[in-house]
Design a protein around this motif. Structure first.
Motif, PDB file in Angstrom:
ATOM      1  N   SER A 116      -8.409   3.661  -8.389  1.00 23.45           N
ATOM      2  CA  SER A 116      -9.211   3.587  -7.170  1.00 23.45           C
ATOM      3  C   SER A 116      -9.494   2.161  -6.740  1.00 23.45           C
ATOM      4  CB  SER A 116     -10.546   4.329  -7.365  1.00 23.45           C
ATOM      5  OG  SER A 116     -11.289   3.755  -8.419  1.00 23.45           O
ATOM      6  N   TYR A 117      -9.219   1.187  -7.627  1.00 21.98           N
ATOM      7  CA  TYR A 117      -9.511  -0.209  -7.258  1.00 21.98           C
ATOM      8  C   TYR A 117      -8.663  -1.147  -8.104  1.00 21.98           C
ATOM      9  CZ  TYR A 117     -11.935  -4.645  -6.643  1.00 21.98           C
ATOM     10  OH  TYR A 117     -12.217  -5.958  -6.374  1.00 21.98           O
ATOM     11  N   ILE A 118      -8.150  -2.218  -7.468  1.00 17.39           N
ATOM     12  CA  ILE A 118      -7.554  -3.341  -8.182  1.00 17.39           C
ATOM     13  C   ILE A 118      -7.951  -4.622  -7.455  1.00 17.39           C
ATOM     14  CG2 ILE A 118      -5.558  -2.021  -9.036  1.00 17.39           C
ATOM     15  CD1 ILE A 118      -3.843  -3.330  -6.907  1.00 17.39           C
ATOM     16  N   GLY A 119      -8.156  -5.688  -8.182  1.00 17.25           N
ATOM     17  CA  GLY A 119      -8.503  -6.950  -7.538  1.00 17.25           C
ATOM     18  C   GLY A 119      -8.986  -7.989  -8.529  1.00 17.25           C
ATOM     19  N   TRP A 120      -9.012  -9.237  -8.067  1.00 16.59           N
ATOM     20  CA  TRP A 120      -9.441 -10.356  -8.896  1.00 16.59           C
ATOM     21  C   TRP A 120     -10.944 -10.552  -8.824  1.00 16.59           C
ATOM     22  CZ3 TRP A 120      -6.455 -12.587 -12.402  1.00 16.59           C
ATOM     23  CH2 TRP A 120      -5.063 -12.537 -12.253  1.00 16.59           C
ATOM     24  N   VAL A 121     -11.525 -10.945  -9.942  1.00 18.36           N
ATOM     25  CA  VAL A 121     -12.930 -11.307 -10.036  1.00 18.36           C
ATOM     26  C   VAL A 121     -13.001 -12.468 -11.034  1.00 18.36           C
ATOM     27  CG1 VAL A 121     -13.414  -9.720 -11.939  1.00 18.36           C
ATOM     28  CG2 VAL A 121     -15.249 -10.366 -10.372  1.00 18.36           C
ATOM     29  N   ASN A 122     -14.063 -13.262 -10.977  1.00 15.93           N
ATOM     30  CA  ASN A 122     -14.227 -14.364 -11.924  1.00 15.93           C
ATOM     31  C   ASN A 122     -15.317 -14.036 -12.922  1.00 15.93           C
ATOM     32  OD1 ASN A 122     -12.715 -17.130 -11.361  1.00 15.93           O
ATOM     33  ND2 ASN A 122     -12.968 -16.054  -9.417  1.00 15.93           N
ATOM     34  N   GLU A 123     -15.057 -14.330 -14.206  1.00 24.93           N
ATOM     35  CA  GLU A 123     -16.042 -14.080 -15.248  1.00 24.93           C
ATOM     36  C   GLU A 123     -16.580 -15.394 -15.793  1.00 24.93           C
ATOM     37  OE1 GLU A 123     -16.790 -11.518 -19.334  1.00 24.93           O
ATOM     38  OE2 GLU A 123     -14.731 -11.738 -18.573  1.00 24.93           O
ATOM     39  N   ASN A 129     -12.795   6.569   3.060  1.00 25.78           N
ATOM     40  CA  ASN A 129     -11.431   6.380   2.583  1.00 25.78           C
ATOM     41  C   ASN A 129     -11.375   6.518   1.070  1.00 25.78           C
ATOM     42  OD1 ASN A 129     -10.469   5.899   5.136  1.00 25.78           O
ATOM     43  ND2 ASN A 129     -10.802   3.694   5.009  1.00 25.78           N
ATOM     44  N   ARG A 130     -10.373   7.212   0.614  1.00 25.75           N
ATOM     45  CA  ARG A 130     -10.260   7.471  -0.819  1.00 25.75           C
ATOM     46  C   ARG A 130      -9.969   6.186  -1.583  1.00 25.75           C
ATOM     47  NH1 ARG A 130      -6.030  11.690  -3.661  1.00 25.75           N
ATOM     48  NH2 ARG A 130      -6.715  11.389  -5.799  1.00 25.75           N
ATOM     49  N   TYR A 131      -9.140   5.339  -1.021  1.00 24.75           N
ATOM     50  CA  TYR A 131      -8.769   4.112  -1.701  1.00 24.75           C
ATOM     51  C   TYR A 131      -9.542   2.960  -1.108  1.00 24.75           C
ATOM     52  CZ  TYR A 131      -4.955   7.124  -3.087  1.00 24.75           C
ATOM     53  OH  TYR A 131      -4.237   8.179  -3.570  1.00 24.75           O
ATOM     54  N   VAL A 132     -10.225   2.232  -1.943  1.00 27.09           N
ATOM     55  CA  VAL A 132     -11.063   1.128  -1.491  1.00 27.09           C
ATOM     56  C   VAL A 132     -10.220  -0.117  -1.301  1.00 27.09           C
ATOM     57  CG1 VAL A 132     -12.980  -0.360  -2.135  1.00 27.09           C
ATOM     58  CG2 VAL A 132     -13.087   2.071  -2.613  1.00 27.09           C
ATOM     59  N   GLY A 133     -10.550  -0.891  -0.284  1.00 33.41           N
ATOM     60  CA  GLY A 133      -9.869  -2.161  -0.074  1.00 33.41           C
ATOM     61  C   GLY A 133      -8.667  -2.056   0.818  1.00 33.41           C
ATOM     62  N   LEU A 189       2.054 -12.189  -1.618  1.00 31.64           N
ATOM     63  CA  LEU A 189       0.623 -11.913  -1.488  1.00 31.64           C
ATOM     64  C   LEU A 189       0.157 -10.723  -2.320  1.00 31.64           C
ATOM     65  CD1 LEU A 189       0.069 -12.467   2.344  1.00 31.64           C
ATOM     66  CD2 LEU A 189      -0.405 -14.047   0.466  1.00 31.64           C
ATOM     67  N   ALA A 190       1.069  -9.888  -2.766  1.00 36.27           N
ATOM     68  CA  ALA A 190       0.663  -8.738  -3.570  1.00 36.27           C
ATOM     69  C   ALA A 190      -0.061  -9.221  -4.818  1.00 36.27           C
ATOM     70  CB  ALA A 190       1.879  -7.900  -3.948  1.00 36.27           C
ATOM     71  N   MET A 191      -1.302  -8.779  -4.998  1.00 35.02           N
ATOM     72  CA  MET A 191      -2.143  -9.117  -6.143  1.00 35.02           C
ATOM     73  C   MET A 191      -2.352 -10.624  -6.272  1.00 35.02           C
ATOM     74  SD  MET A 191      -1.009  -6.251  -8.968  1.00 35.02           S
ATOM     75  CE  MET A 191       0.763  -6.444  -8.753  1.00 35.02           C
ATOM     76  N   ALA A 192      -2.284 -11.349  -5.159  1.00 35.61           N
ATOM     77  CA  ALA A 192      -2.536 -12.790  -5.169  1.00 35.61           C
ATOM     78  C   ALA A 192      -4.041 -13.051  -5.213  1.00 35.61           C
ATOM     79  CB  ALA A 192      -1.911 -13.448  -3.944  1.00 35.61           C
ATOM     80  N   TYR A 193      -4.385 -14.318  -5.419  1.00 38.93           N
ATOM     81  CA  TYR A 193      -5.774 -14.718  -5.610  1.00 38.93           C
ATOM     82  C   TYR A 193      -6.074 -15.873  -4.669  1.00 38.93           C
ATOM     83  CZ  TYR A 193      -9.714 -16.916  -8.137  1.00 38.93           C
ATOM     84  OH  TYR A 193     -10.916 -17.469  -8.479  1.00 38.93           O
ATOM     85  N   VAL A 194      -7.100 -15.734  -3.815  1.00 40.70           N
ATOM     86  CA  VAL A 194      -7.478 -16.789  -2.885  1.00 40.70           C
ATOM     87  C   VAL A 194      -8.891 -17.239  -3.226  1.00 40.70           C
ATOM     88  CG1 VAL A 194      -8.235 -15.100  -1.162  1.00 40.70           C
ATOM     89  CG2 VAL A 194      -7.732 -17.440  -0.456  1.00 40.70           C
ATOM     90  N   THR A 195      -9.104 -18.562  -3.281  1.00 41.79           N
ATOM     91  CA  THR A 195     -10.406 -19.085  -3.688  1.00 41.79           C
ATOM     92  C   THR A 195     -10.729 -20.382  -2.968  1.00 41.79           C
ATOM     93  OG1 THR A 195     -11.743 -19.846  -5.575  1.00 41.79           O
ATOM     94  CG2 THR A 195      -9.377 -20.333  -5.642  1.00 41.79           C
ATOM     95  N   HIS A 243      -4.332  -9.141   4.204  1.00 44.52           N
ATOM     96  CA  HIS A 243      -2.995  -8.705   3.799  1.00 44.52           C
ATOM     97  C   HIS A 243      -2.895  -8.520   2.290  1.00 44.52           C
ATOM     98  CE1 HIS A 243      -1.412  -8.825   7.810  1.00 44.52           C
ATOM     99  NE2 HIS A 243      -1.868 -10.056   7.977  1.00 44.52           N
ATOM    100  N   ILE A 244      -3.658  -9.283   1.513  1.00 43.33           N
ATOM    101  CA  ILE A 244      -3.710  -9.032   0.074  1.00 43.33           C
ATOM    102  C   ILE A 244      -4.282  -7.640  -0.186  1.00 43.33           C
ATOM    103  CG2 ILE A 244      -4.835  -9.699  -2.091  1.00 43.33           C
ATOM    104  CD1 ILE A 244      -4.641 -12.605  -1.192  1.00 43.33           C
ATOM    105  N   LEU A 245      -5.367  -7.315   0.505  1.00 39.05           N
ATOM    106  CA  LEU A 245      -5.984  -5.995   0.346  1.00 39.05           C
ATOM    107  C   LEU A 245      -5.033  -4.881   0.759  1.00 39.05           C
ATOM    108  CD1 LEU A 245      -9.591  -6.689   1.667  1.00 39.05           C
ATOM    109  CD2 LEU A 245      -8.938  -6.149  -0.679  1.00 39.05           C
ATOM    110  N   SER A 246      -4.315  -5.095   1.844  1.00 35.94           N
ATOM    111  CA  SER A 246      -3.377  -4.082   2.317  1.00 35.94           C
ATOM    112  C   SER A 246      -2.264  -3.840   1.301  1.00 35.94           C
ATOM    113  CB  SER A 246      -2.774  -4.530   3.656  1.00 35.94           C
ATOM    114  OG  SER A 246      -1.820  -3.597   4.109  1.00 35.94           O
TER     115      SER A 246
END
Length: 515
Positions: free
Chosen positions: A286-293, A507-511, A212-218, A263-266
Motif C-alpha cells: 500500500s505504500y513505498i517511499g523514502w524517509v530519513n531516520e 484511492n486504494r494506493y497512496v501516493g 525517477l522510479a524510487m528516486a530520492y529528492v532532498t 512523477h516519482i510518486l506516479s
C-alpha cells in the motif's frame, strides 16, 4: 516552462537552466529536462570530449567470456541479484564474490558485472531462480558471458546505496572552475540567464539521465539538518546524483521539486500496482517511499552524520525498513527491520514542539521493545500525510481480517484474557469460570494508562456505575504491557476508520499522481 516539448525522444514536461555544483565552490550552467520517467542533465557541447556516460555504455556493451571451474566440495563462489519478476526486467548482476573460491580466483569477475549468457545461452527474460538453476545444472564448469554494469555497482552496496558515485566529476574540471567572487557576481545575473535561453543554436550534450522510479529528492545537506537555500538534489536508486541544483529563486525551486516529486510518486504508484498483481491479497503493498531516520548519538560521530535514508514499505500487515529498495520478491524479504502494523504506534512530532534538531515533519514509530524506536523525518508535510493515510488503511485492513486478539493477563488476582474484537469491543474472559465478566464498546473507552512494565489501566464510561463520574476503572496486569496497549490503539484506530465512509472510498494506493 511547463509546456511539453520533445528533446531527443524525451517527452519533456518541465525544463530550465540551472547551476549545478558538487558541494564545493565550483559550479556549471546546465539544462535540466524532466520527463515522466527521468531527469536529464545536459551541458553545452564545446566539442572537447564525449560524456563519460557514453564511454560507460561502450564499456558495458563489451561481453567477456569467463570460464569458472568448481573445486571439490564447493560452489562457483558468487551470488547474484536481479531477474525478470513481477513484470520488472532487471539485469542479473553479481552481487557478491566469495574470497578463495573459483569466481574470486579466476580474477576476471567483479561485483556489478551483469551476466548475459550461461554456457552460450542468453538469459534475457529469465527470472532469478531460473538463472540459479542454470548455474547449478552446469556441472563442474561454467562459461559466463558478462558485461561490466557500471551503474548497478553502487546499488549492490547497501550502506552506500544513495551515496554519490562520482558522476559529477565530469562537470567540474579546470575549464569550469571560477573564483568565488566571479561566481557570486554571475550566479544568476540576467545577462547570463538570457544568454543560455536565447542560445538555442548551441548544441547540448547529455551528461547523465537519472531514472525517477524510487528516486530520492532532498533539500538537505547529506546526513544533516542543514537545509540548502533555493537548492535541491536528486539521487537515483542506482546511486547516481544530479549534484546540487541551484535555482534562480524560491518559485523556481518549488516548481522543480513539485514536478519531480509528482512523477516519482506516479512511478512508485505504478510499481505498487504492478507488484500487487503477483502478490496474495494478504500481502498487498500500500505504500513505498523514502524517509530519513535519525541515528543514535554514537553512530558515525566522526563524520557528524545524523540522518540516514531508509526505504519504507507497507506490505500486507507489515511495516518494512530497507537500506535500498528491493529488486525482486526475494529481496522483499530482506528488510533491515520488520514489524506488524498493530504492534507499533505512529506518533507525529509537531513542528512547534521540541525536536532532536532542526528537521521538520518528524514522527516516531514506537515498538514494543525500547530500542529501536525509530525517529523519522519526511522532506515535506505532504509526504508524512501520504504515509499516514496508507498506515491507517493498512491497520484497518489488517484488523478487519484478523477480527480479534486475546492476551493473557491477571485481573483482580485471577488468570484471565483481555480480548479486543472489532465487532464486540473490549472484554475480559475469566479462565477459572470460563466466562466473560465484563465487556465494553470501543467508544466507551475514555483513557488508557500504563507503567511500561506490568500494569495497564483502562477507564470506561458506564451508566451503570455507582461512581459519581460514571467511570469504571479496570486495572490489569500482563507481561507484555506495551504490546497490549499498541494493539488496543490499533483496534480503536481501525474502528474509527471504519466509521468514515469517505475515507474508505479514497484511492486504494497512496501516493498516486495518476493511474
Amino acid at each position: 516552462m511547463s509546456v511539453t516539448k520533445s528533446h531527443h525522444n524525451l517527452d519533456v514536461v518541465h525544463h530550465g537552466i540551472v547551476l549545478i555544483s558538487d558541494e564545493t565552490s565550483t559550479s556549471r550552467s546546465s539544462r535540466l529536462l524532466l520527463s515522466k520517467d527521468e531527469l536529464c542533465i545536459q551541458v553545452i557541447d564545446d566539442g572537447t570530449a564525449e560524456p563519460e556516460e557514453a564511454k560507460d555504455i561502450l564499456m558495458e556493451n563489451a561481453t567477456r567470456q569467463v570460464v569458472i571451474v568448481k573445486k571439490p566440495d564447493s560452489g562457483f563462489g558468487l551470488s547474484i541479484k536481479g531477474g525478470s519478476e513481477n513484470a520488472q526486467n532487471m539485469p542479473i548482476v553479481i552481487s557478491k564474490i566469495f574470497k578463495g573460491l573459483p569466481a574470486d580466483e579466476c580474477g576476471e569477475l567483479f561485483i556489478g558485472d551483469a551476466i548475459v549468457e550461461v554456457n552460450g545461452v542468453s538469459i534475457e527474460g529469465q527470472s532469478h531462480d531460473e538463472v540459479v538453476n542454470m548455474l547449478k545444472s552446469s556441472g563442474d564448469q561454467v562459461t559466463l558471458g558478462v558485461r561490466h554494469f557500471t551503474h548497478m555497482t553502487p546499488f549492490l552496496k547497501p550502506a552506500q546505496s544513495l551515496q554519490p558515485d562520482g558522476t559529477l566529476d565530469q562537470l567540474f574540471d579546470g575549464r569550469s572552475t571560477r573564483s568565488n567572487k566571479a561566481q557570486s557576481e554571475s550566479r544568476f545575473s540576467d545577462s547570463k540567464w538570457q544568454q543560455h535561453i536565447d542560445g538555442r543554436e548551441k548544441k547540448w550534450k547529455t551528461l547523465t539521465s537519472l531514472p525517477l522510479a524510487m528516486a530520492y529528492v532532498t533539500r538537505y545537506l547529506w546526513g544533516t539538518d542543514n537545509i540548502r537555500s533555493n537548492s535541491f538534489e536528486v539521487r537515483a536508486v542506482d546511486g547516481r546524483s544530479s549534484g546540487i541544483v541551484h535555482c534562480e529563486d524560491t518559485s523556481a525551486l518549488e516548481q522543480w521539486i513539485a514536478h519531480i516529486s509528482k512523477h516519482i510518486l506516479s512511478l512508485n504508484h505504478k510499481s505498487i500496482k504492478m507488484s500487487n498483481k503477483y502478490l496474495h491479497q494478504s500481502e498487498q503493498i500500500s505504500y513505498i517511499g523514502w524517509v530519513n531516520e535519525y541515528l543514535n548519538d554514537d553512530d558515525q560521530e566522526e563524520l557528524k552524520i545524523r540522518w540516514q535514508p531508509r526505504f519504507l514499505i507497507l506490505k500486507g500487515s507489515d511495516v518494512c525498513f530497507f537500506d535500498v529498495p528491493p529488486l525482486n520478491s526475494e529481496d522483499l524479504n530482506k528488510c533491515v527491520y520488520l514489524y506488524k502494523c498493530y504492534d507499533v504506534a505512529v506518533k507525529q512530532v509537531p513542528n512547534n514542539s521540541p525536536r532532536r534538531d532542526k528537521r521538520d515533519n518528524c514522527f516516531l514509530i514506537e515498538t514494543p521493545i525500547q530500542v529501536p524506536n525509530h525517529y523519522l523525518s519526511f522532506e515535506s508535510a505532504s509526504g508524512f500525510e501520504l504515509f499516514e493515510q496508507a498506515y491507517y488503511r493498512t491497520v484497518y485492513n489488517t484488523i478487519s481480517q484478523m477480527q480479534s486478539r486475546t492476551f493473557a493477563c491477571n485481573f483482580e488476582g485471577r488468570p484471565s484474557g483481555i480480548v479486543f474484537d472489532i465487532k464486540q469491543g473490549i472484554s475480559l474472559y475469566d479462565i477459572p469460570t470460563k466466562s466473560y465478566i465484563w465487556q465494553y464498546r470501543f467508544r466507551d473507552l475514555q483513557a488508557v494508562a500504563d507503567d511500561g512494565k506490568l500494569c495497564v489501566q483502562l477507564s470506561f464510561s458506564d451508566d451503570r456505575s455507582l461512581n459519581a463520574d460514571r467511570i469504571e476503572v479496570k486495572d490489569i496486569e500482563c507481561e507484555d504491557v506495551v504490546t497490549v496497549v499498541f494493539n488496543l490503539h490499533s483496534f480503536v484506530l481501525a474502528k474509527i476508520v471504519s466509521t468514515d465512509p469517505d475515507y474508505l472510498k479514497a484511492n486504494r494506493y497512496v501516493g498516486s499522481a495518476e493511474d
